[in-house]
Design an enzyme around this catalytic site. Structure first.
Site, PDB file in Angstrom:
ATOM      1  N   SER A  17       0.624  -1.020   0.150  1.00  0.00           N
ATOM      2  CA  SER A  17      -0.202   0.242   0.297  1.00  0.00           C
ATOM      3  C   SER A  17       0.642   1.197  -0.109  1.00  0.00           C
ATOM      4  O   SER A  17       2.067   1.601   0.237  1.00  0.00           O
ATOM      5  CB  SER A  17      -1.221  -0.346   1.249  1.00  0.00           C
ATOM      6  OG  SER A  17      -1.669   1.018   1.499  1.00  0.00           O
ATOM      7  N   LYS A  45      -3.457   3.030  -1.836  1.00  0.00           N
ATOM      8  CA  LYS A  45      -3.368   3.722  -0.977  1.00  0.00           C
ATOM      9  C   LYS A  45      -4.143   3.842   0.309  1.00  0.00           C
ATOM     10  O   LYS A  45      -4.797   4.287   0.139  1.00  0.00           O
ATOM     11  CB  LYS A  45      -2.729   5.174  -1.588  1.00  0.00           C
ATOM     12  CG  LYS A  45      -1.821   6.549  -0.706  1.00  0.00           C
ATOM     13  CD  LYS A  45      -0.793   7.152  -1.670  1.00  0.00           C
ATOM     14  CE  LYS A  45      -0.685   8.354  -1.020  1.00  0.00           C
ATOM     15  NZ  LYS A  45       0.287   7.736   0.352  1.00  0.00           N
ATOM     16  N   CYS A 130      -0.859   3.729  13.443  1.00  0.00           N
ATOM     17  CA  CYS A 130      -1.058   4.920  13.922  1.00  0.00           C
ATOM     18  C   CYS A 130      -1.814   4.826  15.676  1.00  0.00           C
ATOM     19  O   CYS A 130      -2.104   3.974  15.385  1.00  0.00           O
ATOM     20  CB  CYS A 130      -2.476   5.918  13.343  1.00  0.00           C
ATOM     21  SG  CYS A 130      -3.583   5.385  12.834  1.00  0.00           S
ATOM     22  N   GLY A 244      11.960  -5.172   1.306  1.00  0.00           N
ATOM     23  CA  GLY A 244      13.401  -5.057   0.881  1.00  0.00           C
ATOM     24  C   GLY A 244      12.990  -6.233  -0.674  1.00  0.00           C
ATOM     25  O   GLY A 244      14.348  -6.135  -0.932  1.00  0.00           O
TER      26      GLY A 244
END
Lengths: 293, 218
Positions: A17, A45, A130, A244
């Site tokens: 995302s 997103k 968050c 990665g």
């Protein structure tokens, strides 16, 4: 064919995302992008209830083996996403997974409810990196918080719910186990690792406008591999592994570690067709792999 | 976006990692592209090391470029330093009549002016052309005939001076801007700059922005 939460996919490579904007990419590269879309499913997103401008620039720092970003989740908000983005994303030739984030459980619930019945949406991913402003705890850093969040949203939809785990906590595996116990259909990991860089010309002043950011790229690959192993040891739900990945070999490693899908993120910044390349390389490896047996 | 296909990475502090954004300096009929770069960091250093037949990874063209002037306005091209690159290809597109004003640090850097046709040059140290700023030349030009559209590219202080001057004179200006980019095609949201209508991504909504949309160039 790969099966993920009841969704049939031609291969196991998706995007992380926030690392690919299919609408902007289609504008830049034309409809050829749709004919040869680089991912088996598209993860959009993060959407929040209200529109967000994002963090002040600078937002990027290049570092050894990757980068740090401090983007701040700019988005049009739920209403803007439903009105402007969703119709365009529904034209993509692959299933759509919508990533949502709220600052309270009630906010996340409203977002999940908004997508619960939409045919264009194959699955939901919860960004839990968050803080819950009501408890002060990062929703995905504490098993109790994650469980309570799942309790709030699980009854609202029959669609698969993926919990995007944060690596910035004591035990992602404990959080994954809580997510599974409270009804998550899958988990995805790793999100970016919290990091910062100082201004090259001003001692001690943070470079990024947001102060700190998230480290991604090859620098986090080993962390991702270890965390996917840890999580696989604790849960039986599907795992979307990421961190990665630059090649089919890296994707294969995450599958060996227990992932069911693999997301390409930062590598797409270096090459918009990285997802397709990783999928092609993986398809060469898989027939002779331990996984195929 | 440009990157070397070999040994991209492995320099100082294991950089470069991300490709680098460049304007095309000029394109030729045989399909050759020219780029102008200055060795200022690990990315430009590695690109500057490339030898003939070395591999170059390229993605483009990307973004929104200069737009032609409105009827009755003459194009005025204003550049500084390595930022003269997009003005060369724009002068090619506009035709020879487009007047070019260029600013450089000194005579050595001003050698780059030869990449454009019939430029007027200013240098900070006065070692070539007009001693002073390129905006001195621009102010004089707009004073003699303000019916112009200004096209600017260069370091932020120069672009801000161009923006402020054009705003004061009521002259439309288009500025080719720069920002650190990871992707170049709208994916990362890293290259935003503030405008009157909020942050915009320079890679897809720029790099050329209308000066009137900017409070100031930072």
């Amino acid at each position: 064919v790969t099966e993920f939460c009841g969704i049939d996919l031609p291969h196991p490579i998706v995007n992380g995302s926030g690392t690919f904007d299919a609408i902007a990419a289609r504008r830049a590269f034309g409809d050829a992008l749709l004919e040869d879309f680089p991912f088996a499913a598209f993860v959009s997103k993060t959407v929040t209830l209200e529109p967000r401008q994002g963090n002040p620039p600078p937002r990027l720092w290049e570092q050894a083996g990757g980068m740090i970003n401090s983007i701040g989740l700019p988005n049009k908000g739920l209403a803007g996403y439903l009105e402007q983005d969703l119709p365009l994303l529904a034209e993509l030739p692959v299933p759509l997974i919508v990533n949502v984030m709220g600052f309270t459980r009630a906010e996340v619930a409203r977002l999940v409810e908004a997508f619960a019945e939409l045919d264009e949406v194959a699955a939901l991913e919860l960004n839990v990196s968050c803080p819950n402003v009501e408890t002060g705890l990062i929703m995905g850093a504490d098993p109790g918080e994650t469980g309570a969040l799942m309790d709030a949203v699980r009854p609202l939809t029959g669609k698969p719910i993926i919990v995007k785990l944060t690596p910035n906590c004591t035990s992602p595996a404990d959080v994954a186990a809580a997510a599974e116990a409270h009804g998550a259909d899958a988990v995805s990991l790793v999100n970016t690792l919290r990091g910062m860089a100082f201004h090259p010309l001003r001692d001690g002043l943070p470079w990024l406008g947001g102060g700190t950011g998230g480290v991604s790229g090859p620098a986090v690959r080993a962390v991702a591999l270890a965390q996917v192993c840890d999580v696989r040891a604790r849960v039986s739900v599907p795992i979307v592994g990421m961190g990665g990945v630059q090649s089919g070999c890296h994707a294969h490693d995450l599958l060996l570690a227990g992932a069911d899908l693999v997301a390409v993120g930062t590598e797409s910044f270096r090459d918009p067709l990285a997802g397709a390349r990783v999928a092609a390389e993986l398809s060469e490896i898989l027939p002779n792999s331990e996984i195929a047996r | 976006m440009l990157a070397a296909t070999e040994r991209w990475g492995g320099g100082a502090d294991e950089r470069p990692f991300l490709p680098r954004a460049f304007s095309v300096l000029r394109h030729h009929h045989d399909g050759t592209l020219d780029f102008l770069l200055e060795d200022v960091g690990p990315g430009t250093r590695r690109l500057a090391e490339l030898e003939p037949a070395d591999g170059l990874w390229i993605l483009g063209p990307l973004g929104v470029g200069f737009r032609r002037p409105e009827q009755g306005r003459r194009p005025l091209l204003v550049g500084g330093g390595v930022g003269i690159a997009p003005l060369a290809i724009w002068q090619d597109a506009l035709g020879a009549a487009a007047l070019v004003l260029l600013g450089f640090r000194d005579a050595a850097h001003a050698a780059g002016a030869a990449l454009l046709r019939a430029p007027r040059v200013a240098t900070d140290d006065g070692s070539a052309g007009h001693p002073g700023l390129v905006t001195d030349l621009l102010r004089a030009e707009l004073g003699s005939d303000p019916r112009a559209t200004v096209y600017g590219c260069g370091p932020p202080p120069m672009l801000e001076a161009v923006r402020a001057l054009c705003a004061a004179e009521g002259v439309p200006a288009q500025l080719a801007m720069e920002s650190g980019m990871a992707c170049g095609f709208g994916a990362c949201f890293g290259c935003v700059v503030p405008t009157r209508s909020g942050y915009v991504r320079l890679c897809v909504d720029g790099p050329v922005l209308d000066a009137a949309d900017l409070e100031r160039v930072q």
